[in-house]
Design a protein around this motif. Structure first.
Motif, PDB file in Angstrom:
ATOM      1  N   LYS A   1       0.809  -1.223   0.000  1.00 24.74           N
ATOM      2  CA  LYS A   1       0.000   0.000   0.000  1.00 24.74           C
ATOM      3  C   LYS A   1       0.840   1.270   0.000  1.00 24.74           C
ATOM      4  O   LYS A   1       0.299   2.373  -0.034  1.00 24.74           O
ATOM      5  CB  LYS A   1      -0.938  -0.006   1.209  1.00 24.74           C
ATOM      6  N   ARG A   2       2.157   1.113   0.052  1.00 23.08           N
ATOM      7  CA  ARG A   2       3.027   2.290   0.070  1.00 23.08           C
ATOM      8  C   ARG A   2       3.118   2.903  -1.331  1.00 23.08           C
ATOM      9  O   ARG A   2       2.935   2.234  -2.339  1.00 23.08           O
ATOM     10  CB  ARG A   2       4.428   1.889   0.540  1.00 23.08           C
ATOM     11  N   ARG A   3       3.439   4.192  -1.358  1.00 18.03           N
ATOM     12  CA  ARG A   3       3.657   4.833  -2.662  1.00 18.03           C
ATOM     13  C   ARG A   3       5.012   4.415  -3.200  1.00 18.03           C
ATOM     14  O   ARG A   3       5.999   4.401  -2.460  1.00 18.03           O
ATOM     15  CB  ARG A   3       3.659   6.343  -2.488  1.00 18.03           C
ATOM     16  N   ILE A   4       5.082   4.108  -4.496  1.00 18.80           N
ATOM     17  CA  ILE A   4       6.329   3.618  -5.087  1.00 18.80           C
ATOM     18  C   ILE A   4       7.475   4.613  -4.871  1.00 18.80           C
ATOM     19  O   ILE A   4       8.609   4.235  -4.573  1.00 18.80           O
ATOM     20  CB  ILE A   4       6.122   3.266  -6.588  1.00 18.80           C
ATOM     21  N   GLY A   5       7.166   5.911  -4.983  1.00 23.54           N
ATOM     22  CA  GLY A   5       8.204   6.931  -4.849  1.00 23.54           C
ATOM     23  C   GLY A   5       8.755   7.068  -3.433  1.00 23.54           C
ATOM     24  O   GLY A   5       9.799   7.679  -3.229  1.00 23.54           O
ATOM     25  N   ASP A   6       8.061   6.497  -2.450  1.00 28.47           N
ATOM     26  CA  ASP A   6       8.522   6.597  -1.067  1.00 28.47           C
ATOM     27  C   ASP A   6       9.492   5.483  -0.676  1.00 28.47           C
ATOM     28  O   ASP A   6       9.990   5.462   0.445  1.00 28.47           O
ATOM     29  CB  ASP A   6       7.314   6.560  -0.103  1.00 28.47           C
ATOM     30  N   LEU A   7       9.754   4.558  -1.621  1.00 25.51           N
ATOM     31  CA  LEU A   7      10.646   3.440  -1.308  1.00 25.51           C
ATOM     32  C   LEU A   7      12.089   3.758  -1.700  1.00 25.51           C
ATOM     33  O   LEU A   7      12.348   4.663  -2.479  1.00 25.51           O
ATOM     34  CB  LEU A   7      10.198   2.184  -2.065  1.00 25.51           C
ATOM     35  N   SER A   8      13.026   2.965  -1.183  1.00 24.24           N
ATOM     36  CA  SER A   8      14.428   3.136  -1.565  1.00 24.24           C
ATOM     37  C   SER A   8      14.644   2.560  -2.968  1.00 24.24           C
ATOM     38  O   SER A   8      13.793   1.828  -3.485  1.00 24.24           O
ATOM     39  CB  SER A   8      15.322   2.393  -0.574  1.00 24.24           C
ATOM     40  N   GLY A   9      15.787   2.875  -3.573  1.00 26.57           N
ATOM     41  CA  GLY A   9      16.087   2.408  -4.926  1.00 26.57           C
ATOM     42  C   GLY A   9      16.033   0.884  -5.035  1.00 26.57           C
ATOM     43  O   GLY A   9      15.485   0.333  -5.981  1.00 26.57           O
ATOM     44  N   GLY A  10      16.585   0.203  -4.039  1.00 28.01           N
ATOM     45  CA  GLY A  10      16.609  -1.260  -4.056  1.00 28.01           C
ATOM     46  C   GLY A  10      15.215  -1.844  -3.957  1.00 28.01           C
ATOM     47  O   GLY A  10      14.869  -2.809  -4.639  1.00 28.01           O
ATOM     48  N   GLN A  11      14.393  -1.223  -3.103  1.00 23.22           N
ATOM     49  CA  GLN A  11      13.010  -1.696  -2.953  1.00 23.22           C
ATOM     50  C   GLN A  11      12.223  -1.467  -4.231  1.00 23.22           C
ATOM     51  O   GLN A  11      11.456  -2.329  -4.664  1.00 23.22           O
ATOM     52  CB  GLN A  11      12.341  -0.966  -1.781  1.00 23.22           C
ATOM     53  N   GLN A  12      12.455  -0.311  -4.861  1.00 25.68           N
ATOM     54  CA  GLN A  12      11.755  -0.014  -6.119  1.00 25.68           C
ATOM     55  C   GLN A  12      12.125  -1.046  -7.176  1.00 25.68           C
ATOM     56  O   GLN A  12      11.281  -1.526  -7.916  1.00 25.68           O
ATOM     57  CB  GLN A  12      12.121   1.383  -6.614  1.00 25.68           C
ATOM     58  N   GLN A  13      13.421  -1.393  -7.208  1.00 26.01           N
ATOM     59  CA  GLN A  13      13.876  -2.354  -8.207  1.00 26.01           C
ATOM     60  C   GLN A  13      13.161  -3.695  -8.011  1.00 26.01           C
ATOM     61  O   GLN A  13      12.747  -4.336  -8.962  1.00 26.01           O
ATOM     62  CB  GLN A  13      15.393  -2.525  -8.081  1.00 26.01           C
ATOM     63  N   ARG A  14      13.001  -4.088  -6.744  1.00 29.72           N
ATOM     64  CA  ARG A  14      12.312  -5.356  -6.470  1.00 29.72           C
ATOM     65  C   ARG A  14      10.847  -5.281  -6.884  1.00 29.72           C
ATOM     66  O   ARG A  14      10.278  -6.266  -7.351  1.00 29.72           O
ATOM     67  CB  ARG A  14      12.444  -5.710  -4.991  1.00 29.72           C
ATOM     68  N   VAL A  15      10.253  -4.095  -6.738  1.00 33.16           N
ATOM     69  CA  VAL A  15       8.863  -3.924  -7.168  1.00 33.16           C
ATOM     70  C   VAL A  15       8.763  -4.097  -8.688  1.00 33.16           C
ATOM     71  O   VAL A  15       7.846  -4.750  -9.194  1.00 33.16           O
ATOM     72  CB  VAL A  15       8.319  -2.538  -6.743  1.00 33.16           C
ATOM     73  N   PHE A  16       9.746  -3.540  -9.412  1.00 30.27           N
ATOM     74  CA  PHE A  16       9.708  -3.666 -10.880  1.00 30.27           C
ATOM     75  C   PHE A  16       9.935  -5.109 -11.321  1.00 30.27           C
ATOM     76  O   PHE A  16       9.383  -5.557 -12.325  1.00 30.27           O
ATOM     77  CB  PHE A  16      10.712  -2.724 -11.532  1.00 30.27           C
ATOM     78  N   ILE A  17      10.747  -5.831 -10.553  1.00 29.96           N
ATOM     79  CA  ILE A  17      10.916  -7.255 -10.865  1.00 29.96           C
ATOM     80  C   ILE A  17       9.602  -7.984 -10.592  1.00 29.96           C
ATOM     81  O   ILE A  17       9.175  -8.830 -11.379  1.00 29.96           O
ATOM     82  CB  ILE A  17      12.097  -7.849 -10.069  1.00 29.96           C
ATOM     83  N   ALA A  18       8.940  -7.607  -9.493  1.00 23.29           N
ATOM     84  CA  ALA A  18       7.641  -8.218  -9.184  1.00 23.29           C
ATOM     85  C   ALA A  18       6.643  -7.944 -10.308  1.00 23.29           C
ATOM     86  O   ALA A  18       5.863  -8.820 -10.683  1.00 23.29           O
ATOM     87  CB  ALA A  18       7.106  -7.673  -7.858  1.00 23.29           C
ATOM     88  N   ARG A  19       6.690  -6.732 -10.860  1.00 26.08           N
ATOM     89  CA  ARG A  19       5.777  -6.409 -11.959  1.00 26.08           C
ATOM     90  C   ARG A  19       6.025  -7.347 -13.147  1.00 26.08           C
ATOM     91  O   ARG A  19       5.089  -7.866 -13.757  1.00 26.08           O
ATOM     92  CB  ARG A  19       5.961  -4.954 -12.409  1.00 26.08           C
ATOM     93  N   ALA A  20       7.323  -7.563 -13.449  1.00 22.44           N
ATOM     94  CA  ALA A  20       7.662  -8.464 -14.555  1.00 22.44           C
ATOM     95  C   ALA A  20       7.248  -9.897 -14.222  1.00 22.44           C
ATOM     96  O   ALA A  20       6.758 -10.625 -15.085  1.00 22.44           O
ATOM     97  CB  ALA A  20       9.154  -8.387 -14.851  1.00 22.44           C
TER      98      ALA A  20
END
Lengths: 267, 250
Positions: free
Chosen positions: B139-158
């Motif tokens: 439920k967090r905003r993507i922009g509020d995460l660290s770079g590493g966390q964002q990268q994991r989110v993008f992998i999750a999207r894939a």
């Protein structure tokens, strides 16, 4: 508030205003996120040329404005795909629409006062026919937005990945600008050509300040726009000031208050 | 070793140029099901261009590209391919989207036009978030995460697309080195589960420790099977003449 609703013209103004608020604030969020905030303003000025052409040649001005606006929206999209910068593409069509309008106005002397009502809006003069047109095209616009919601969201976030996932980005972008063109023409009667883009840009920008998710940002944007219509029309009724201007003043005030609240909150 | 089956990616004599400069020259290689392929080469060597050709974001000037046995010009089954772009951590940090909404994008093609995500789609999203250890951030905003966390989110999207082929373009750029290790463990786990992986990187050390096949890119492509270890010769093709192989001990 009850007094206001006793008048037919106020009822129609409120209904028309709220419908336009919903449509414009939703489309506006996509435009603002795509850095296309000026598209609404550009299309409104192009519509000015369309209105003038309609009056000059004796067509229904809203229809000619709609044709001008939609064709120009597609033209802007085409220029963008030919690597002309988006803001420059808008400026080119913007100038052309305005120039055409000015030329046609200078060639005739009879319709300047009518033109004035399109420039500044005349929400209190919204008739039943206007209401039917706004409702029909407005519902159609919202349905198309709902159909392409997922794709529009994906493209706004990351155009390249959207393309790689198999979405036809060019076509969906064209859908968005055509919907914006329709929304602009529908809004002209309510807030006027000069203030149309305020409905697209200000509620969306205010919603973005509130830092929510995407779906919630759309609801916030709609809520802010609808509230501004109600508050602005009430204000204009009791204070006897121009309705379009009152609505936009409320929109800007809400934006300023949210900005201030955020600024103070972050300290 | 994996049992290698059907060819998933096939490049035959592919050329591509930006204006007057040849970016990709006479490139031929193939990738089979279950492989973990590293694509290395210096900056500007054409790695990202090859990826974009593979995703049909660019069209080759000449040559032929096949995906899952189908000519790329006719290929339509993009759900089979997951893509994590190079610039994933450089998107608009103010964009109003929750982690869940971003990963949902991976299911859009499956849901179809005009239809909301089904319960099944949402379960895939949750599953992908769980796989990368980001479910609690949904439920967090993507922009509020660290770079590493964002990268994991993008992998999750894939991953949410349930891809058969996962392409990652410089996935660890800007990611904390402590997180990189767990990230590569995750990739190995995915590969073991049967997903074919293409990992683009300029970090030779990291890639060579993890992959079974190396594509050395420097406008042209040299293919090296390194499942039995990597040699200097395997790498000089890409970095010649400056390349010095640095031994890694872990």
């Amino acid at each position: 508030m009850i007094d206001i609703l006793e008048y037919g013209f106020m009822q129609r103004a409120l209904i028309a205003g709220m419908m336009i608020a919903v449509i414009c604030s939703t489309i506006g969020l996509f435009l603002v996120l795509r850095r296309m905030s000026m598209l609404g303003d550009g299309l409104a000025h192009i519509s000015f040329g369309g209105i003038a052409a309609g009056m000059f040649f004796g067509f229904y001005p809203v229809l000619s404005a709609l044709i001008f606006s939609v064709l120009s929206a597609l033209g802007i999209q085409k220029l963008r795909s030919m690597k002309v910068y988006g803001d420059a593409a808008i400026a080119i069509f913007f100038s052309f629409g305005l120039a055409l309008g000015v030329v046609l106005v200078s060639m005739s002397n009879g319709f300047n006062s009518d033109l004035f009502s399109y420039l500044f809006g005349s929400i209190l003069a919204v008739g039943v026919t206007d209401l039917i047109i706004i409702a029909g095209l407005g519902i159609g616009t919202m349905l198309i937005l709902a159909i392409f919601y997922k794709e529009l969201f994906f493209i706004a976030f990351d155009e390249e990945c959207a393309k790689a996932s198999g979405i036809n980005v060019e076509n969906i972008n064209s859908v968005l600008v055509v919907l914006a063109a329709v929304a602009v023409v529908l809004s002209m009667k309510v807030v006027g050509i000069l203030l149309v883009s305020s409905f697209m840009v200000i509620p969306a920008s205010t919603a973005l300040l509130l830092r929510s998710g995407f779906r919630n940002s759309i609801f916030l944007s709609i809520g802010i726009a609808v509230f501004s219509v109600i508050a602005g029309l009430t204000l204009s009724f009791y204070a006897d000031i121009a309705a379009g201007g009152a609505v936009v003043t409320v929109l800007v005030s809400i934006f300023a208050m949210v900005l201030l609240y955020k600024k103070l909150g972050s300290k | 070793m994996h049992t290698l089956g059907e060819r998933i990616v096939d490049f035959k004599n592919v050329n591509f140029s930006f204006g007057s400069g040849l970016a990709v020259e006479n490139v031929s290689f193939s990738i089979s099901k279950g492989e973990f392929v590293g694509m290395i080469g210096p900056n500007g060597s054409g790695k990202s261009t090859i990826v974009k050709l593979m995703l049909h974001l660019l069209n080759p000037d000449s040559g032929k590209i096949m995906l899952f046995g189908t000519d790329i010009q006719q290929f339509a089954d993009w759900k089979k391919i997951g893509y994590v772009p190079q610039k994933a951590t450089f998107f608009d940090q103010n964009f109003p989207a929750t982690v869940f909404e971003v990963v949902s994008m991976g299911r859009f093609a499956n849901a179809g036009l005009g239809k909301p995500l089904s319960q099944n789609d949402k379960e895939h999203v949750i599953d992908a978030l769980r796989q990368v250890g980001m479910l609690e951030y949904a439920k967090r905003r993507i922009g509020d995460l660290s770079g590493g966390q964002q990268q994991r989110v993008f992998i999750a999207r894939a991953l949410a697309t349930k891809p058969e082929l996962l392409i990652l373009d410089e996935p660890t750029v800007g990611v904390d080195s402590r997180i990189q290790h767990s990230f590569y463990q995750l990739l190995k786990k995915l590969n073991k589960a049967g997903i074919t992986l293409i990992l683009v990187s300029h970090d030779v050390g990291v890639v060579s420790r993890n992959v079974s096949k190396l594509l050395c890119v420097n406008r042209k492509v040299n293919v090296h099977d390194i499942s039995n270890g990597i040699s200097k010769a395997d790498l000089t093709c890409a970095y010649y003449p400056e390349f010095e192989m640095v031994p890694h001990h872990h």
